[in-house]
Motif scaffolding. Structure first.
Motif: not given
Length: 90
Positions: A56-59, A61-62, A71
């Motif tokens: 996932a993108f949020s993963t 990004a974190a 990114l």
């Protein structure tokens, strides 16, 4: 919902992502980075090993944030098409 099989390009990109994150993590512990990013150590291990080729993108990004990676830099490093001749920027 049925998930379609990954393409060879997606698998290769996932492997490049894993290698990039492993290199950026350096000597830092997987546990520490995972906890700082708010993901499980197992998730980070799977991403680094290429077993999760499309996280996932949020993963990402974190994890990138914890490792001090932008990114844009992550995408530039893992996108095989970025250096392809005749590529049109989107």
């Amino acid at each position: 919902m049925v998930r379609l099989p990954l393409t060879p390009a997606e698998v290769e990109r996932g492997e490049r992502l894993g290698a990039l994150l492993r290199a950026a993590r350096g000597e830092r512990s997987m546990l520490g980075v995972a906890l700082d990013a708010g993901v499980s150590p197992e998730t980070l291990r799977k991403i680094e090993s290429g077993r999760v080729a499309t996280p996932a993108f949020s993963t990402i990004a974190a994890i990138a944030g914890v490792l001090g990676l932008s990114l844009d830099a992550v995408w530039a490093e893992i996108d095989a098409d970025a250096a392809a001749p005749g590529r049109v920027a989107s």
